[in-house]
Write an enzyme that holds these catalytic residues in place. Sequence first.
Site, PDB file in Angstrom:
ATOM      1  CG  ASP A 151      -0.264  -4.364 -29.198  1.00 15.37           C
ATOM      2  OD1 ASP A 151      -0.625  -5.236 -28.664  1.00 15.37           O
ATOM      3  OD2 ASP A 151      -0.587  -4.365 -30.602  1.00 15.37           O
ATOM      4  CD  GLU A 199       0.160  -8.072 -23.721  1.00 17.92           C
ATOM      5  OE1 GLU A 199      -0.845  -7.411 -23.753  1.00 17.92           O
ATOM      6  OE2 GLU A 199       0.384  -8.969 -24.537  1.00 17.92           O
ATOM      7  CG  ASP A 244      -3.677  -6.081 -22.547  1.00 16.82           C
ATOM      8  OD1 ASP A 244      -3.247  -5.714 -23.585  1.00 16.82           O
ATOM      9  OD2 ASP A 244      -4.266  -6.861 -22.628  1.00 16.82           O
ATOM     10  CB  ILE A 264      -3.711  -3.794 -28.424  1.00 10.55           C
ATOM     11  CG1 ILE A 264      -3.641  -2.235 -28.800  1.00 10.55           C
ATOM     12  CG2 ILE A 264      -4.729  -4.553 -29.280  1.00 10.55           C
ATOM     13  CD1 ILE A 264      -3.405  -2.230 -30.617  1.00 10.55           C
ATOM     14  CG  ASP A 265      -7.444  -7.650 -23.416  1.00 10.06           C
ATOM     15  OD1 ASP A 265      -6.655  -8.598 -23.559  1.00 10.06           O
ATOM     16  OD2 ASP A 265      -8.522  -7.715 -23.286  1.00 10.06           O
ATOM     17  CB  THR A 293      -3.215  -8.337 -30.273  1.00  7.70           C
ATOM     18  OG1 THR A 293      -2.873  -7.682 -28.992  1.00  7.70           O
ATOM     19  CG2 THR A 293      -2.458  -7.662 -31.436  1.00  7.70           C
ATOM     20  CG  HIS A 332      -7.142 -16.840 -26.292  1.00  8.00           C
ATOM     21  ND1 HIS A 332      -6.931 -15.463 -26.772  1.00  8.00           N
ATOM     22  CD2 HIS A 332      -5.847 -17.442 -26.738  1.00  8.00           C
ATOM     23  CE1 HIS A 332      -5.928 -15.228 -27.607  1.00  8.00           C
ATOM     24  NE2 HIS A 332      -5.387 -16.137 -27.417  1.00  8.00           N
ATOM     25  CB  SER A 363     -10.671  -7.710 -26.225  1.00  5.61           C
ATOM     26  OG  SER A 363     -11.869  -6.898 -25.968  1.00  5.61           O
ATOM     27  CE  LYS A 377     -13.993 -12.979 -23.725  1.00  7.14           C
ATOM     28  NZ  LYS A 377     -12.958 -12.293 -24.737  1.00  7.14           N
ATOM     29  NE  ARG A 397      -8.978 -15.785 -20.356  1.00  2.26           N
ATOM     30  CZ  ARG A 397      -9.087 -15.464 -21.928  1.00  2.26           C
ATOM     31  NH1 ARG A 397     -10.120 -14.913 -22.325  1.00  2.26           N
ATOM     32  NH2 ARG A 397      -7.876 -15.130 -22.654  1.00  2.26           N
ATOM     33  CG  ASP A 434      -4.899 -10.549 -20.295  1.00  2.28           C
ATOM     34  OD1 ASP A 434      -4.910  -9.449 -21.359  1.00  2.28           O
ATOM     35  OD2 ASP A 434      -3.972 -11.244 -20.623  1.00  2.28           O
TER      36      ASP A 434
HETATM   37  N1  LIG Z   1      -2.922 -19.322 -24.865  1.00  2.00           N
HETATM   38  C1  LIG Z   1      -3.471 -18.208 -24.355  1.00  2.00           C
HETATM   39  N2  LIG Z   1      -4.540 -18.766 -23.356  1.00  2.00           N
HETATM   40  C2  LIG Z   1      -5.359 -17.590 -22.952  1.00  2.00           C
HETATM   41  N3  LIG Z   1      -5.160 -16.278 -23.135  1.00  2.00           N
HETATM   42  C3  LIG Z   1      -4.395 -15.931 -24.001  1.00  2.00           C
HETATM   43  C4  LIG Z   1      -3.425 -17.016 -24.860  1.00  2.00           C
HETATM   44  N4  LIG Z   1      -2.783 -16.362 -25.372  1.00  2.00           N
HETATM   45  C5  LIG Z   1      -2.719 -14.930 -25.554  1.00  2.00           C
HETATM   46  N5  LIG Z   1      -3.817 -14.837 -24.552  1.00  2.00           N
HETATM   47  C6  LIG Z   1      -4.463 -13.630 -24.121  1.00  2.00           C
HETATM   48  O1  LIG Z   1      -5.912 -13.772 -24.001  1.00  2.00           O
HETATM   49  C7  LIG Z   1      -6.535 -12.374 -24.143  1.00  2.00           C
HETATM   50  C8  LIG Z   1      -7.319 -12.321 -25.279  1.00  2.00           C
HETATM   51  O2  LIG Z   1      -8.415 -13.159 -24.832  1.00  2.00           O
HETATM   52  P1  LIG Z   1      -9.779 -13.275 -25.612  1.00  2.00           P
HETATM   53  O3  LIG Z   1      -9.570 -14.768 -26.322  1.00  2.00           O
HETATM   54  O4  LIG Z   1     -10.731 -13.374 -24.598  1.00  2.00           O
HETATM   55  O5  LIG Z   1      -9.949 -12.268 -26.607  1.00  2.00           O
HETATM   56  C9  LIG Z   1      -5.461 -11.663 -24.551  1.00  2.00           C
HETATM   57  O6  LIG Z   1      -5.033 -10.791 -23.300  1.00  2.00           O
HETATM   58  C10 LIG Z   1      -4.428 -12.503 -25.243  1.00  2.00           C
HETATM   59  O7  LIG Z   1      -3.352 -11.574 -25.149  1.00  2.00           O
HETATM   60  P2  LIG Z   1      -3.175 -10.335 -26.086  1.00  2.00           P
HETATM   61  O8  LIG Z   1      -3.670  -9.037 -24.910  1.00  2.00           O
HETATM   62  O9  LIG Z   1      -1.785 -10.169 -26.542  1.00  2.00           O
HETATM   63  O10 LIG Z   1      -4.295 -10.325 -27.008  1.00  2.00           O
HETATM   64 MG   LIG Z   2      -4.875  -9.052 -23.283  1.00  2.00          MG
HETATM   65 MG   LIG Z   3      -0.501  -9.639 -26.061  1.00  2.00          MG
HETATM   66 MG   LIG Z   4      -2.324  -6.831 -25.317  1.00  2.00          MG
END
Ligand SMILES: Nc1ncnc2c1ncn2[C@@H]1O[C@H](COP(=O)(O)O)[C@@H](O)[C@H]1OP(=O)(O)O
Ligand SMILES: [Mg+2]
Ligand SMILES: [Mg+2]
Ligand SMILES: [Mg+2]
Length: 370
Positions: free
Chosen positions: A67, A90, A162, A164-165, A167, A254, A278, A281, A295, A308
């Site tokens: 990241d 991010e 972002d 790495i979306d 992660t 999420h 990520s 989708k 979502r 995101d």
């Molecule tokens: N509690 C949370 N609710 C919703 N999204 C979150 C939460 N915590 C982290 N994310 C972020 O949701 C995204 C991933 O969503 P999905 O579930 O659709 O893959 C990522 O951007 C992730 O951050 P990150 O970029 O750090 O991975």
């Molecule tokens: Mg993300």
């Molecule tokens: Mg993150």
């Molecule tokens: Mg990220």
Amino acid sequence: MHNRLRLILGIISRSSTTMSTPPFASERQLAISAVRRACVLTSSVFNKLVKNETLTKGDKSPVTVGDYAAQALISVMLTHAFPADPIVGEEDAAELRAEEGKTLRERIIELANQALVSPLVEGDKVEWGIGPGQTKTSAELLDAIDRGNYNGGRIGRMWTIDPIDGTKGFLRGEQFAVCLSLLVDAQVQVGIIGCPNLPFDASKPEGERGCIFVAVRGQGCHQIPLSSYTETRLTMPTFTPSSLNFLESVEALHSSHSTTDTISSILGITRPPVRMDSQAKYGCLARGDGGLYLRMPTGVGYREKIWDHAPGALLVEEAGGIVTDSRGLPLDFGLGRTLGENFGVVAAGKAVHAAVLDAVQQATGAKAKA
Ligand SMILES: Nc1ncnc2c1ncn2[C@@H]1O[C@H](COP(=O)(O)O)[C@@H](O)[C@H]1OP(=O)(O)O
Ligand SMILES: [Mg+2]
Ligand SMILES: [Mg+2]
Ligand SMILES: [Mg+2]
């Protein structure tokens, strides 16, 4: 006489270049190159990731050397090309600056520099700070990460990164995405999403992997294989409620799976959801792998981040879809680093979006009353 002719020819050639260059052509080209390099970087990290190369952030989410290195790389390239543009990224380098010893920092510097010096390929330009001999110092790369600290807002140009979306998907060896967008006055103008692990053709899950989705407002949405440069225009197919299936997060934290179950039964959807991490989708929705991306808030007070959703929302709109929150309002990218209060995301084709929104409102209204 000779000079006058040269002047006239110069004017003609300059004006025809201006006329034939679509808006945001340079930004699009740079963004594709940056995302392509970051996809190679992050994939190489996954293949060699060792214990202790992942940290846990204050919000309990993971962050890896991949990241940080990818954000540094993209930020260096953006800053070379568009030095006046602020960046909403991010990650920040605070943990790295405070690190005892230098293990993580050195690995990040090594990864970012490897990506910066790798040979120029089609579309790359040396003036973006890439190519042989373009290494940066540790201080320059930490500063590049921290250039992502812009607070966002409604006015002016800004990029979102972002690196790495998803992660968690990355760490599981599943889907993740490198995401970049350009906002101008809170409107997404350019959106790029690189998905190194995504099959190029959903009907061939064992086939070639790795795609980049690219959208520029008013210029459509395209897919490019990671391994080459051929662009294919994407248009969302028309789904009817009976042929609909939906895409949602793997992580129930999420997005509320129980709310999407209720929406699914209201709509009479029988096909199981496709769960994927990520913004891949959004790319999958744009090319018709699913008909709907939902979502739904989980009620923990999480605020969605602009990085995101900004690139993904443009991909879907440019492929012919509609992206709103559960009130039917467009996502507002002008509120700062977040989307503000969480009203979820409802992304679908034009033919079904209204019916889906109706079902979302029935389901969430019923939940609110219960
Ligand atoms: N509690 C949370 N609710 C919703 N999204 C979150 C939460 N915590 C982290 N994310 C972020 O949701 C995204 C991933 O969503 P999905 O579930 O659709 O893959 C990522 O951007 C992730 O951050 P990150 O970029 O750090 O991975
Ligand atoms: Mg993300
Ligand atoms: Mg993150
Ligand atoms: Mg990220």
